[in-house]
Scaffold this active site. Structure first.
Site, mmCIF file in Angstrom:
data_model
loop_
_atom_site.group_PDB
_atom_site.id
_atom_site.type_symbol
_atom_site.label_atom_id
_atom_site.label_comp_id
_atom_site.label_asym_id
_atom_site.label_seq_id
_atom_site.Cartn_x
_atom_site.Cartn_y
_atom_site.Cartn_z
ATOM 1 N N ILE A 48 26.219 -7.874 -53.643
ATOM 2 C CA ILE A 48 25.515 -7.317 -52.475
ATOM 3 C C ILE A 48 26.180 -7.786 -51.181
ATOM 4 O O ILE A 48 26.637 -6.995 -50.366
ATOM 5 C CB ILE A 48 24.028 -7.717 -52.481
ATOM 6 C CG1 ILE A 48 23.353 -7.244 -53.775
ATOM 7 C CG2 ILE A 48 23.322 -7.142 -51.246
ATOM 8 C CD1 ILE A 48 23.404 -5.733 -53.993
ATOM 9 N N ARG A 107 21.623 -15.194 -54.217
ATOM 10 C CA ARG A 107 21.654 -13.754 -53.944
ATOM 11 C C ARG A 107 21.836 -13.464 -52.451
ATOM 12 O O ARG A 107 22.356 -12.416 -52.093
ATOM 13 C CB ARG A 107 20.376 -13.090 -54.444
ATOM 14 C CG ARG A 107 20.337 -12.873 -55.956
ATOM 15 C CD ARG A 107 19.133 -12.035 -56.345
ATOM 16 N NE ARG A 107 19.238 -11.519 -57.702
ATOM 17 C CZ ARG A 107 18.489 -10.541 -58.193
ATOM 18 N NH1 ARG A 107 17.575 -9.975 -57.416
ATOM 19 N NH2 ARG A 107 18.640 -10.122 -59.439
ATOM 20 N N VAL A 108 21.379 -14.385 -51.600
ATOM 21 C CA VAL A 108 21.511 -14.184 -50.156
ATOM 22 C C VAL A 108 22.241 -15.382 -49.553
ATOM 23 O O VAL A 108 21.727 -16.498 -49.551
ATOM 24 C CB VAL A 108 20.129 -14.023 -49.480
ATOM 25 C CG1 VAL A 108 20.307 -13.832 -47.977
ATOM 26 C CG2 VAL A 108 19.362 -12.853 -50.081
ATOM 27 N N LYS A 109 23.466 -15.114 -49.072
ATOM 28 C CA LYS A 109 24.267 -16.179 -48.466
ATOM 29 C C LYS A 109 24.836 -15.742 -47.112
ATOM 30 O O LYS A 109 24.716 -16.451 -46.124
ATOM 31 C CB LYS A 109 25.425 -16.572 -49.408
ATOM 32 C CG LYS A 109 24.981 -17.304 -50.664
ATOM 33 C CD LYS A 109 26.134 -17.624 -51.587
ATOM 34 C CE LYS A 109 26.625 -16.382 -52.301
ATOM 35 N NZ LYS A 109 27.493 -16.680 -53.452
ATOM 36 N N ASN A 134 42.332 30.451 -80.345
ATOM 37 C CA ASN A 134 41.881 30.579 -81.723
ATOM 38 C C ASN A 134 42.933 29.990 -82.640
ATOM 39 O O ASN A 134 44.113 30.185 -82.438
ATOM 40 C CB ASN A 134 41.676 32.039 -82.104
ATOM 41 C CG ASN A 134 40.400 32.625 -81.516
ATOM 42 O OD1 ASN A 134 39.383 31.947 -81.395
ATOM 43 N ND2 ASN A 134 40.456 33.896 -81.158
ATOM 44 N N LYS A 154 35.199 -0.939 -41.779
ATOM 45 C CA LYS A 154 34.752 -0.038 -40.714
ATOM 46 C C LYS A 154 35.322 -0.466 -39.364
ATOM 47 O O LYS A 154 35.759 0.370 -38.563
ATOM 48 C CB LYS A 154 33.221 -0.029 -40.650
ATOM 49 C CG LYS A 154 32.667 0.773 -39.469
ATOM 50 C CD LYS A 154 31.151 0.775 -39.455
ATOM 51 C CE LYS A 154 30.622 1.544 -38.241
ATOM 52 N NZ LYS A 154 29.154 1.659 -38.228
ATOM 53 N N GLY A 210 62.569 17.686 -79.871
ATOM 54 C CA GLY A 210 61.985 17.349 -78.579
ATOM 55 C C GLY A 210 60.497 17.072 -78.631
ATOM 56 O O GLY A 210 59.825 17.064 -77.591
ATOM 57 N N ARG A 241 41.742 35.980 -84.134
ATOM 58 C CA ARG A 241 41.817 35.111 -85.310
ATOM 59 C C ARG A 241 42.746 35.717 -86.370
ATOM 60 O O ARG A 241 43.430 34.989 -87.093
ATOM 61 C CB ARG A 241 40.408 34.877 -85.867
ATOM 62 C CG ARG A 241 40.296 33.651 -86.763
ATOM 63 C CD ARG A 241 38.854 33.187 -86.844
ATOM 64 N NE ARG A 241 38.363 32.845 -85.526
ATOM 65 C CZ ARG A 241 38.617 31.699 -84.884
ATOM 66 N NH1 ARG A 241 39.355 30.782 -85.475
ATOM 67 N NH2 ARG A 241 38.140 31.469 -83.690
ATOM 68 N N HIS A 255 53.823 20.754 -77.520
ATOM 69 C CA HIS A 255 52.906 21.468 -76.629
ATOM 70 C C HIS A 255 51.440 21.279 -77.055
ATOM 71 O O HIS A 255 50.671 22.230 -77.139
ATOM 72 C CB HIS A 255 53.268 22.950 -76.562
ATOM 73 C CG HIS A 255 54.640 23.191 -76.022
ATOM 74 N ND1 HIS A 255 55.022 22.823 -74.743
ATOM 75 C CD2 HIS A 255 55.747 23.735 -76.602
ATOM 76 C CE1 HIS A 255 56.289 23.151 -74.554
ATOM 77 N NE2 HIS A 255 56.756 23.688 -75.659
#
Length: 509
Positions: A128, A66-68, A410, A139, A300, A430, A271
């Site tokens: 991480i 996990r931490v390298k 509607n 950056k 079409g 409607r 459509h």
């Protein structure tokens, strides 16, 4: 803009695909390479010298990996400003090596989620160190170039080969933009994974696969599509899809999903609304009867089938001008026939899971909602009238309800014998929607006696059922819920029309 010559590189990747030629080119140019873990082993196996990160930090990889790389000597080497006297002094005081290139490929978080892996396996694929390296290098693009994805390996290799390792600020800034695209997408994916249970009222959508369309809804508008189109479709033939094509294809696919696994079903859309729809014993007959629903609007249009399109159906389709034809498969003969029109788009619909939320812009923000996954079924029916629908009518009511759900409000949908006779779409009233549907059905010589009517929302007055009864409609499906429901029920009872209520509204704005 200042150029920078690459003298050192930190490489820490999950996938080694495409990495070998980069490592060899960097080595050829005399670049010092730092690495750790599996990447370090990979480079050593190429017979190329590599400096272990542990030799720089004096710390081994800890906590199960996990931490390298999380160490001031690593991040100092990336983040230092080479034109800043204080940074230059501190680099010397703390014996921090300069790092000019960072190549990182993150743990495959999204693929792990998609694989259905256990939660703990997914958590371990939250990168991480890698994501921190990417952010730091991007950056500090003024001095460092960041290669943040396997997708960028080829471009980076071409760049360092052509320019002999001397890269411009424009190059570095372009790769920084790519890096922040990677990091923001990665973080969004992680947030959305967690937010399925936390339900935080925060919206994050990220799509890294995008294409420029010919134009937007109209030629004077720019248009783009962001999404993995190739995951959903295999394109066999035709021109590039337009903005409007994509909207129609989306409507077609969502509609035909309602009939997945059922008897051969064919839809024709224009459509975003179905103008022809039928279910039959053969796909050829389903197409023929769908086209009969409105052969004028079909010109079409976008065509879609829920089963393989065969030679006979392809021959029938080939006489119609249509933009797109979609099916789960095409026979070899059908494919050859339909490719006879060079611009006709042929798409094979792959079997994948669809997103469960819908998103659209609104005002100065977005609207997000659950997808309408509710399909009306017989078990939902509340039989509101004395007259009950017979078996055939029940089948038509369900058929009509599915189409209605995918038609602009509607809307009123008229169906007979599992064939769309007509629909009234997108009307402000409607009654107007019903009158539009009746007029259209009659213009194409449909006999509406014994047909059924579906409405996407309740009837506030009995006018619609009265108009329907006058043309012979025998059964109605609607959600119910109006304070004046009884008026419509009374009319149906007096005129021997059956009515069922589902309790579910299907507005589609």
């Amino acid at each position: 803009m200042s150029n920078k010559t690459i003298k050192s590189a930190l490489i820490s990747v999950f996938s080694k695909d495409g990495l070998e030629p980069i490592v060899k080119e960097l080595n050829k140019q005399g670049v010092t390479i730092y690495s750790t873990g599996g990447t370090e082993t990979f480079i050593k196996n190429l017979g190329i010298d590599v400096v272990p990160v542990e030799d720089v930090t004096s710390y081994p990889s800890i906590l199960g990996g996990r931490v390298k790389t999380l160490h001031p000597k690593v991040f100092g080497g990336i983040l230092n400003r080479q034109n800043h006297d204080g940074d230059v002094k501190e680099m010397k005081d703390f014996d921090i090596p300069q790092i000019d290139v960072v190549i990182v490929d993150l743990y495959p978080f999204e693929k792990t989620v998609a694989s259905g892996a256990a939660n703990q396996d997914i958590i371990e694929k939250i990168d991480i160190g890698g994501i921190s390296l990417i952010r730091a290098a991007a950056k500090n693009y003024a001095d460092v170039i960041c290669v943040s994805s396997v997708d960028d390996y080829a471009e980076f290799l071409e760049l360092i080969t052509d320019k002999k390792g001397e890269l411009s600020e424009a190059d570095r800034k372009r790769f920084a933009a790519k890096a922040f695209n990677v990091s923001s997408h990665y973080d969004s994916a992680i947030f959305n994974y967690f937010n399925t249970t936390e339900n935080l009222a925060s919206f994050k959508l990220s799509e890294t696969k995008g294409q420029v369309l010919r134009y937007g809804e109209n030629p004077h508008q720019k248009g783009f599509f962001f999404g993995n189109f190739d995951e959903l479709f295999t394109k066999l033939h035709g021109k590039e899809l337009s903005y409007n094509n994509l909207l129609d294809v989306d409507a077609a696919v969502n509609l035909i999903q309602e009939f997945k696994g059922e008897n051969p079903t064919f839809a024709i859309l224009k459509h975003n609304n179905a103008c022809g729809f039928a279910q039959r014993d053969t796909i050829q007959q389903a197409y023929t009867d769908a086209l009969a629903g409105d052969p004028v609007s079909a010109f079409g249009g976008v065509l879609i089938s829920n089963t393989e399109i065969d030679e006979a159906t392809a021959n029938a389709i080939h006489t119609l001008f249509c933009e797109v034809v979609i099916a789960p498969s095409f026979s070899a003969e059908a494919e050859t026939i339909l490719k006879g029109k060079k611009n006709r788009i042929l798409l094979v619909l792959n079997d994948i899971d669809f997103p469960q939320t819908s998103v659209r812009t609104c005002l100065n923000g977005v609207l997000v909602q659950d997808k309408d996954n509710k399909t009306d079924v017989v078990e939902d029916f509340k039989y509101a009238t004395n007259t009950k629908p017979n078996t055939s009518e029940i089948e038509d009511l369900i058929f009509a309800s599915k189409i209605c759900k995918h038609t602009k409000s509607n809307t009123i949908v008229l169906v007979k014998n599992k064939q769309l006779c007509a629909s009234g779409t997108g009307q402000t009233s409607r009654v107007d929607a019903l009158n539009q549907a009746i007029h259209k059905a009659q213009s194409f010589k449909f006999d509406l006696k014994g047909s059924v009517m579906a409405s996407d929302a309740f009837f506030p007055f009995p006018d619609c059922v009265e108009i329907a009864g006058n043309v012979g409609i025998s059964s109605v499906i609607q959600p119910g819920g109006s304070i004046k429901d009884q008026l419509s029920i009374d009319y149906c009872n007096d005129n021997e029309i059956s009515m069922v209520m589902t309790g579910t509204r299907h507005f589609k704005h």
